[in-house]
Design an enzyme around this catalytic site. Sequence first.
Site, PDB file in Angstrom:
ATOM      1  N   ILE A  12      43.429  43.526  42.567  1.00 50.24           N
ATOM      2  CA  ILE A  12      42.762  43.371  41.271  1.00 50.24           C
ATOM      3  C   ILE A  12      41.256  43.169  41.456  1.00 50.24           C
ATOM      4  O   ILE A  12      40.442  43.757  40.724  1.00 50.24           O
ATOM      5  CB  ILE A  12      43.395  42.181  40.494  1.00 50.24           C
ATOM      6  CG1 ILE A  12      44.849  42.524  40.108  1.00 50.24           C
ATOM      7  CG2 ILE A  12      42.569  41.824  39.257  1.00 50.24           C
ATOM      8  CD1 ILE A  12      45.656  41.352  39.557  1.00 50.24           C
ATOM      9  N   ASP A  54      35.888  32.157  52.681  1.00 51.69           N
ATOM     10  CA  ASP A  54      37.248  31.645  52.519  1.00 51.69           C
ATOM     11  C   ASP A  54      37.160  30.569  51.440  1.00 51.69           C
ATOM     12  O   ASP A  54      36.552  29.519  51.656  1.00 51.69           O
ATOM     13  CB  ASP A  54      37.728  31.054  53.851  1.00 51.69           C
ATOM     14  CG  ASP A  54      39.141  30.503  53.763  1.00 51.69           C
ATOM     15  OD1 ASP A  54      39.618  30.213  52.637  1.00 51.69           O
ATOM     16  OD2 ASP A  54      39.777  30.356  54.824  1.00 51.69           O
ATOM     17  N   TYR A 151      53.839  28.863  44.055  1.00 52.13           N
ATOM     18  CA  TYR A 151      52.798  29.769  43.549  1.00 52.13           C
ATOM     19  C   TYR A 151      52.642  29.608  42.034  1.00 52.13           C
ATOM     20  O   TYR A 151      51.519  29.497  41.517  1.00 52.13           O
ATOM     21  CB  TYR A 151      53.180  31.211  43.906  1.00 52.13           C
ATOM     22  CG  TYR A 151      52.327  32.256  43.234  1.00 52.13           C
ATOM     23  CD1 TYR A 151      51.013  32.475  43.621  1.00 52.13           C
ATOM     24  CD2 TYR A 151      52.842  33.026  42.183  1.00 52.13           C
ATOM     25  CE1 TYR A 151      50.233  33.439  42.990  1.00 52.13           C
ATOM     26  CE2 TYR A 151      52.072  33.985  41.551  1.00 52.13           C
ATOM     27  CZ  TYR A 151      50.763  34.185  41.961  1.00 52.13           C
ATOM     28  OH  TYR A 151      49.995  35.127  41.325  1.00 52.13           O
ATOM     29  N   LYS A 155      49.345  28.574  39.593  1.00 47.41           N
ATOM     30  CA  LYS A 155      48.864  29.388  38.466  1.00 47.41           C
ATOM     31  C   LYS A 155      48.867  28.572  37.172  1.00 47.41           C
ATOM     32  O   LYS A 155      48.001  28.739  36.308  1.00 47.41           O
ATOM     33  CB  LYS A 155      49.723  30.650  38.337  1.00 47.41           C
ATOM     34  CG  LYS A 155      49.628  31.565  39.545  1.00 47.41           C
ATOM     35  CD  LYS A 155      48.310  32.318  39.593  1.00 47.41           C
ATOM     36  CE  LYS A 155      47.575  32.251  40.871  1.00 47.41           C
ATOM     37  NZ  LYS A 155      46.314  32.996  40.864  1.00 47.41           N
ATOM     38  N   ASP A 185      50.554  46.325  40.867  1.00 48.18           N
ATOM     39  CA  ASP A 185      50.712  47.021  42.149  1.00 48.18           C
ATOM     40  C   ASP A 185      49.485  46.792  43.029  1.00 48.18           C
ATOM     41  O   ASP A 185      48.476  47.487  42.901  1.00 48.18           O
ATOM     42  CB  ASP A 185      50.951  48.515  41.903  1.00 48.18           C
ATOM     43  CG  ASP A 185      52.305  48.732  41.235  1.00 48.18           C
ATOM     44  OD1 ASP A 185      53.231  47.946  41.519  1.00 48.18           O
ATOM     45  OD2 ASP A 185      52.424  49.661  40.423  1.00 48.18           O
TER      46      ASP A 185
HETATM   47  N1  LIG Z   1      49.788  41.354  41.987  1.00 51.00           N
HETATM   48  C1  LIG Z   1      50.406  40.665  41.051  1.00 51.00           C
HETATM   49  O1  LIG Z   1      51.566  40.975  40.682  1.00 51.00           O
HETATM   50  C2  LIG Z   1      49.693  39.514  40.349  1.00 51.00           C
HETATM   51  C3  LIG Z   1      50.212  39.075  39.133  1.00 51.00           C
HETATM   52  C4  LIG Z   1      49.586  38.014  38.491  1.00 51.00           C
HETATM   53  C5  LIG Z   1      48.466  37.421  39.050  1.00 51.00           C
HETATM   54  N2  LIG Z   1      47.983  37.866  40.249  1.00 51.00           N
HETATM   55  C6  LIG Z   1      46.806  37.186  40.793  1.00 51.00           C
HETATM   56  O2  LIG Z   1      45.777  38.124  40.985  1.00 51.00           O
HETATM   57  C7  LIG Z   1      44.896  37.656  41.991  1.00 51.00           C
HETATM   58  C8  LIG Z   1      44.597  38.797  42.946  1.00 51.00           C
HETATM   59  O3  LIG Z   1      45.807  39.159  43.601  1.00 51.00           O
HETATM   60  P1  LIG Z   1      46.179  40.677  43.951  1.00 51.00           P
HETATM   61  O4  LIG Z   1      47.441  40.994  43.246  1.00 51.00           O
HETATM   62  O5  LIG Z   1      45.020  41.549  43.782  1.00 51.00           O
HETATM   63  O6  LIG Z   1      46.584  40.484  45.488  1.00 51.00           O
HETATM   64  P2  LIG Z   1      46.005  41.136  46.833  1.00 51.00           P
HETATM   65  O7  LIG Z   1      45.955  42.611  46.728  1.00 51.00           O
HETATM   66  O8  LIG Z   1      46.846  40.533  47.915  1.00 51.00           O
HETATM   67  O9  LIG Z   1      44.519  40.558  46.914  1.00 51.00           O
HETATM   68  C9  LIG Z   1      44.292  39.189  47.118  1.00 51.00           C
HETATM   69  C10 LIG Z   1      42.810  38.965  47.350  1.00 51.00           C
HETATM   70  O10 LIG Z   1      42.596  37.553  47.514  1.00 51.00           O
HETATM   71  C11 LIG Z   1      41.824  37.359  48.697  1.00 51.00           C
HETATM   72  N3  LIG Z   1      42.092  36.056  49.284  1.00 51.00           N
HETATM   73  C12 LIG Z   1      43.284  35.499  49.599  1.00 51.00           C
HETATM   74  N4  LIG Z   1      43.099  34.281  50.160  1.00 51.00           N
HETATM   75  C13 LIG Z   1      41.756  34.077  50.181  1.00 51.00           C
HETATM   76  C14 LIG Z   1      40.920  33.025  50.630  1.00 51.00           C
HETATM   77  N5  LIG Z   1      41.429  31.902  51.198  1.00 51.00           N
HETATM   78  N6  LIG Z   1      39.585  33.134  50.484  1.00 51.00           N
HETATM   79  C15 LIG Z   1      39.051  34.260  49.919  1.00 51.00           C
HETATM   80  N7  LIG Z   1      39.783  35.288  49.492  1.00 51.00           N
HETATM   81  C16 LIG Z   1      41.118  35.200  49.622  1.00 51.00           C
HETATM   82  C17 LIG Z   1      42.203  38.517  49.610  1.00 51.00           C
HETATM   83  O11 LIG Z   1      41.132  38.798  50.495  1.00 51.00           O
HETATM   84  P3  LIG Z   1      41.085  38.419  52.068  1.00 51.00           P
HETATM   85  O12 LIG Z   1      42.495  38.424  52.585  1.00 51.00           O
HETATM   86  O13 LIG Z   1      40.228  39.500  52.658  1.00 51.00           O
HETATM   87  O14 LIG Z   1      40.439  37.076  52.116  1.00 51.00           O
HETATM   88  C18 LIG Z   1      42.317  39.652  48.613  1.00 51.00           C
HETATM   89  O15 LIG Z   1      41.040  40.208  48.351  1.00 51.00           O
HETATM   90  C19 LIG Z   1      45.589  36.456  42.667  1.00 51.00           C
HETATM   91  O16 LIG Z   1      44.998  35.247  42.201  1.00 51.00           O
HETATM   92  C20 LIG Z   1      47.011  36.556  42.173  1.00 51.00           C
HETATM   93  O17 LIG Z   1      47.607  35.290  42.075  1.00 51.00           O
HETATM   94  C21 LIG Z   1      48.567  38.911  40.910  1.00 51.00           C
END
Ligand SMILES: NC(=O)c1ccc[n+]([C@@H]2O[C@H](COP(=O)([O-])OP(=O)(O)OC[C@H]3O[C@@H](n4cnc5c(N)ncnc54)[C@H](OP(=O)(O)O)[C@@H]3O)[C@@H](O)[C@H]2O)c1
Length: 273
Positions: A12, A54, A151, A155, A185
Site C-alpha cells: 500500500i 525502522d 495484529y 489495529k 493484495d
Molecule cells: N494487505 C492487507 O490485507 C492489509 C489490510 C488492512 C491493513 N493493512 C495495513 O496496511 C499497511 C501496509 O501493509 P501492506 O499490506 O502494504 O504490507 P506489505 O506489502 O508487507 O508492506 C509493509 C510495509 O511496512 C514496512 N515495515 C514493516 N515493518 C517496518 C518497520 N519496523 N519499520 C519501517 N517499515 C516497516 C515494510 O518495509 P520494510 O520491510 O522494508 O521495512 C513495507 O514497506 C500495514 O499497516 C497493514 O497493517 C494491510
Amino acid sequence: MVVVITGASAGIGKALAEALHACGAKLALAARRLDRIEALNQQLGGGHLAVAADVSDRAQCESLVQQTIDRFGRIDTLVCNAGYGILRPVAKSSRDEILKMFATNVLGTTDCIHAAVPVMKRQDPRGGWRGQVMIVSSVVARRGIPFYGVYSATKAAQLSLAEALRVELRADRIAVTSVHPIGTDTEFGDAARKAAGHDLAIKAIPGEHRQSAATVAQKMIHAIEKPRPEVWPFAPSKLAVSVGTLIPGIVDRVMGKRVMPEQVQRGEAPGRV
Ligand SMILES: NC(=O)c1ccc[n+]([C@@H]2O[C@H](COP(=O)([O-])OP(=O)(O)OC[C@H]3O[C@@H](n4cnc5c(N)ncnc54)[C@H](OP(=O)(O)O)[C@@H]3O)[C@@H](O)[C@H]2O)c1
C-alpha cells in the site's frame, strides 16, 4: 505538497507513493529496506527523499521527520503505514512477538506523530489545514479475527488513537484520518506466514472481496486532497463490521467455521500454530 510515507518499500505504501508522485507531491519514502525505496525513488525520477527508518525505534522516527523538514521545509501529510502481522493464535503468541508488533504498529505510529505534530502546528494552513496525520489501520480494528488477534489489537489501538487525536488536534487545524483496508493484495500475507514460521492460511472471510494496493491508494488520495475522519476503501466492509458488533456470538460461530485454517479445524496443526 509534502507527504511522508512509512512502509513505502512495498504494498500500500509503495502504491500510494506512485499515485502521489503522479499528482506532483514531494515525498519522503521510509522503510527498513533502503535498496527498495532508493529504487522506487529512481523509478519516480529521483526527486524524492529515501530514508532508511525502522519505525520501532523512536530516534529513527524523529530522524525521518527532521530529514524531511531539512529537505522540503514542511510536512503536509504524515502517512503512518508501516506495519505487519504474524499469523498465530493469541495464546501461542510470545510476549516478545507481541511487544515487537506493538513497537512497530502502534509506537511506530505515535513516535512519528510526536515528531511531526509540533512541526505541523508551526506551519501556515493550506486549504484550511496546517497538516494531516493519516494512520493506516485495518477493517480488523473493529473486529478481531482468529490467528490475527494480536495484529487486530494493534489495529484497534491505532483506531482509538486516531479517534482521540482527531478531536484533540482539531483546534490546531491538523486533520486526522484513519484508513481501514480489507484484504489487499500486497506482501502482507506472505510476511505474516514467514514471521510465524508456517504456511497455514486462514480461509477467505465469507463474502470476502480483495482489493489491489492501487485501489486503496486512490481512496487514500481522495482523503489527502479533502481530509475526512475515516477511509473504508471497500465501503460495504464498514457496514458489515458495524452490524457484527451487534451480534458478536453469531460472528464468532461464522469465524470459527469459515475462517480458521482447515488444518487447525482438523487438529492437524503443528506446535506453535
Ligand atoms: N494487505 C492487507 O490485507 C492489509 C489490510 C488492512 C491493513 N493493512 C495495513 O496496511 C499497511 C501496509 O501493509 P501492506 O499490506 O502494504 O504490507 P506489505 O506489502 O508487507 O508492506 C509493509 C510495509 O511496512 C514496512 N515495515 C514493516 N515493518 C517496518 C518497520 N519496523 N519499520 C519501517 N517499515 C516497516 C515494510 O518495509 P520494510 O520491510 O522494508 O521495512 C513495507 O514497506 C500495514 O499497516 C497493514 O497493517 C494491510
